[in-house]
Write a protein that holds these residues in place. Sequence first.
Motif, PDB file in Angstrom:
ATOM      1  N   PHE A   1      78.286  16.141 -11.092  1.00 47.03           N
ATOM      2  CA  PHE A   1      78.945  15.185 -10.207  1.00 47.03           C
ATOM      3  C   PHE A   1      79.534  14.063 -11.046  1.00 47.03           C
ATOM      4  O   PHE A   1      79.395  14.059 -12.275  1.00 47.03           O
ATOM      5  N   GLU A   2      80.200  13.129 -10.391  1.00 47.70           N
ATOM      6  CA  GLU A   2      80.919  12.081 -11.111  1.00 47.70           C
ATOM      7  C   GLU A   2      80.476  10.692 -10.662  1.00 47.70           C
ATOM      8  O   GLU A   2      80.038  10.492  -9.531  1.00 47.70           O
ATOM      9  N   ILE A   3      80.620   9.759 -11.583  1.00 39.90           N
ATOM     10  CA  ILE A   3      80.593   8.337 -11.242  1.00 39.90           C
ATOM     11  C   ILE A   3      81.878   7.742 -11.797  1.00 39.90           C
ATOM     12  O   ILE A   3      82.188   7.908 -12.978  1.00 39.90           O
ATOM     13  N   THR A   4      82.631   7.097 -10.931  1.00 41.77           N
ATOM     14  CA  THR A   4      83.944   6.581 -11.329  1.00 41.77           C
ATOM     15  C   THR A   4      83.857   5.108 -11.740  1.00 41.77           C
ATOM     16  O   THR A   4      82.894   4.409 -11.440  1.00 41.77           O
ATOM     17  N   ARG A   5      84.885   4.674 -12.428  1.00 42.54           N
ATOM     18  CA  ARG A   5      84.878   3.335 -13.024  1.00 42.54           C
ATOM     19  C   ARG A   5      84.722   2.229 -11.979  1.00 42.54           C
ATOM     20  O   ARG A   5      84.134   1.183 -12.257  1.00 42.54           O
ATOM     21  N   ASN A   6      85.229   2.450 -10.779  1.00 49.14           N
ATOM     22  CA  ASN A   6      85.129   1.407  -9.756  1.00 49.14           C
ATOM     23  C   ASN A   6      83.667   1.089  -9.419  1.00 49.14           C
ATOM     24  O   ASN A   6      83.324  -0.055  -9.120  1.00 49.14           O
ATOM     25  N   VAL A   7      82.803   2.096  -9.478  1.00 53.12           N
ATOM     26  CA  VAL A   7      81.375   1.880  -9.225  1.00 53.12           C
ATOM     27  C   VAL A   7      80.769   1.023 -10.341  1.00 53.12           C
ATOM     28  O   VAL A   7      80.013   0.074 -10.077  1.00 53.12           O
ATOM     29  N   TYR A   8      81.116   1.342 -11.562  1.00 53.70           N
ATOM     30  CA  TYR A   8      80.642   0.575 -12.730  1.00 53.70           C
ATOM     31  C   TYR A   8      81.108  -0.878 -12.651  1.00 53.70           C
ATOM     32  O   TYR A   8      80.330  -1.818 -12.893  1.00 53.70           O
ATOM     33  N   GLU A   9      82.362  -1.095 -12.301  1.00 50.19           N
ATOM     34  CA  GLU A   9      82.901  -2.456 -12.237  1.00 50.19           C
ATOM     35  C   GLU A   9      82.237  -3.262 -11.126  1.00 50.19           C
ATOM     36  O   GLU A   9      81.985  -4.462 -11.275  1.00 50.19           O
ATOM     37  N   TYR A  10      81.947  -2.610 -10.007  1.00 52.73           N
ATOM     38  CA  TYR A  10      81.258  -3.298  -8.916  1.00 52.73           C
ATOM     39  C   TYR A  10      79.863  -3.740  -9.364  1.00 52.73           C
ATOM     40  O   TYR A  10      79.444  -4.871  -9.101  1.00 52.73           O
ATOM     41  N   MET A  11      79.139  -2.867 -10.052  1.00 53.55           N
ATOM     42  CA  MET A  11      77.810  -3.214 -10.540  1.00 53.55           C
ATOM     43  C   MET A  11      77.872  -4.434 -11.451  1.00 53.55           C
ATOM     44  O   MET A  11      77.039  -5.343 -11.354  1.00 53.55           O
ATOM     45  N   ASN A  12      78.864  -4.480 -12.331  1.00 56.39           N
ATOM     46  CA  ASN A  12      79.010  -5.614 -13.246  1.00 56.39           C
ATOM     47  C   ASN A  12      79.337  -6.908 -12.503  1.00 56.39           C
ATOM     48  O   ASN A  12      78.732  -7.953 -12.752  1.00 56.39           O
ATOM     49  N   LYS A  13      80.279  -6.841 -11.587  1.00 59.39           N
ATOM     50  CA  LYS A  13      80.713  -8.052 -10.888  1.00 59.39           C
ATOM     51  C   LYS A  13      79.609  -8.630 -10.010  1.00 59.39           C
ATOM     52  O   LYS A  13      79.496  -9.843  -9.844  1.00 59.39           O
ATOM     53  N   MET A  14      78.790  -7.753  -9.459  1.00 62.76           N
ATOM     54  CA  MET A  14      77.703  -8.199  -8.593  1.00 62.76           C
ATOM     55  C   MET A  14      76.412  -8.455  -9.372  1.00 62.76           C
ATOM     56  O   MET A  14      75.394  -8.829  -8.800  1.00 62.76           O
ATOM     57  N   GLU A  15      76.459  -8.222 -10.694  1.00 58.79           N
ATOM     58  CA  GLU A  15      75.345  -8.513 -11.606  1.00 58.79           C
ATOM     59  C   GLU A  15      74.077  -7.739 -11.252  1.00 58.79           C
ATOM     60  O   GLU A  15      72.965  -8.279 -11.316  1.00 58.79           O
ATOM     61  N   PHE A  16      74.238  -6.471 -10.891  1.00 57.69           N
ATOM     62  CA  PHE A  16      73.086  -5.595 -10.707  1.00 57.69           C
ATOM     63  C   PHE A  16      72.674  -5.014 -12.057  1.00 57.69           C
ATOM     64  O   PHE A  16      73.475  -4.932 -12.991  1.00 57.69           O
ATOM     65  N   GLU A  17      71.425  -4.569 -12.137  1.00 58.54           N
ATOM     66  CA  GLU A  17      70.903  -4.036 -13.393  1.00 58.54           C
ATOM     67  C   GLU A  17      71.041  -2.523 -13.506  1.00 58.54           C
ATOM     68  O   GLU A  17      70.944  -1.983 -14.608  1.00 58.54           O
ATOM     69  N   ALA A  18      71.252  -1.850 -12.374  1.00 59.48           N
ATOM     70  CA  ALA A  18      71.263  -0.390 -12.423  1.00 59.48           C
ATOM     71  C   ALA A  18      71.973   0.199 -11.216  1.00 59.48           C
ATOM     72  O   ALA A  18      72.058  -0.427 -10.154  1.00 59.48           O
ATOM     73  N   ILE A  19      72.488   1.403 -11.411  1.00 61.23           N
ATOM     74  CA  ILE A  19      72.940   2.240 -10.302  1.00 61.23           C
ATOM     75  C   ILE A  19      71.748   3.094  -9.883  1.00 61.23           C
ATOM     76  O   ILE A  19      71.117   3.739 -10.717  1.00 61.23           O
ATOM     77  N   LEU A  20      71.409   3.061  -8.602  1.00 66.47           N
ATOM     78  CA  LEU A  20      70.278   3.825  -8.083  1.00 66.47           C
ATOM     79  C   LEU A  20      70.807   5.049  -7.348  1.00 66.47           C
ATOM     80  O   LEU A  20      71.702   4.931  -6.512  1.00 66.47           O
ATOM     81  N   CYS A  21      70.274   6.207  -7.675  1.00 69.67           N
ATOM     82  CA  CYS A  21      70.777   7.461  -7.107  1.00 69.67           C
ATOM     83  C   CYS A  21      69.653   8.196  -6.379  1.00 69.67           C
ATOM     84  O   CYS A  21      68.570   8.383  -6.944  1.00 69.67           O
ATOM     85  N   HIS A  22      69.918   8.609  -5.154  1.00 71.90           N
ATOM     86  CA  HIS A  22      68.925   9.367  -4.381  1.00 71.90           C
ATOM     87  C   HIS A  22      69.544  10.703  -3.980  1.00 71.90           C
ATOM     88  O   HIS A  22      70.682  10.767  -3.527  1.00 71.90           O
TER      89      HIS A  22
END
Length: 264
Positions: free
Chosen positions: A189-210
């Motif tokens: 599967f994929e994770i696209t750059r927009n997801v990464y940029e959102y995590m950075n802008k919102m200052e989260f520490e991780a992407i959580l996947c279920h």
Amino acid sequence: METLCNEKTEILNLIRKALSEQKLAVKELKEIKDLCSTFINEHEYTVKGKKDDIVLFQDAAFFDMKDFNYPDKSTVMPAGSPKPGEFIKRFLDEFTDTKYHTTERIYKKVTEVLFSVNADKIQIHLGQENDDIIFCIKNSEGKYFRINDVEELVEINPDCVLNFNKNFGKDLDDYLFKNTNEHNNTRRFEITRNVYEYMNKMEFEAILCHPCICMDDDTSNPSNISYKHRYTYMMTFGGKQCRFGWYSNTLIFDRNGLCPPGCK
């Protein structure tokens, strides 16, 4: 019970003593607090039951990854679409072995490396070591590196991908065939750059996947096919110690990047 109370008192006294002797800094004290919060939430999560959590997801903003462009171009899943809870419930109902009901985390530090070359997306291969589900990326030299629940990319034996095919992947294939007559379920599967940029802008520490099963039957995608019943991941954001149930108000899933075995 008396023994447990004595042990608790001893632990608290050790903390107090370390603080008074300045052997414990505020940073370490916060780490102890975070660890205790983790234990409390994990206990509540277990006692309440995973299936009860799905109700909480109904009011969260829900996006197909291709339609998620923070902050102002995102298109929420339209009214009448299956909700996140339906994706998760389908998975929990069909795959009852709790060893696969795990939150996989991709830490910010790892995503910074993966997206440092201005990549539009990363392709994640599914692997397995015993009961441990592995997210791994493949480099230009054909080497595989683990990216989930690690502080940095860790080279891993590519046999983990074959192990997935023979174990959990086989169960996923059987499920897909039962519901669609297709033989090969998701292996990538994929994770696209927009997801990464959102995590950075919102200052989260991780992407959580279920883990979940796609229940959306929409064919308005580049391949013009339905991805219903394919294995995928519901994604949200949080701290490095978080489980998926402690979600933000944003939930995203990948559909267009799902690939079966042998895809290029």
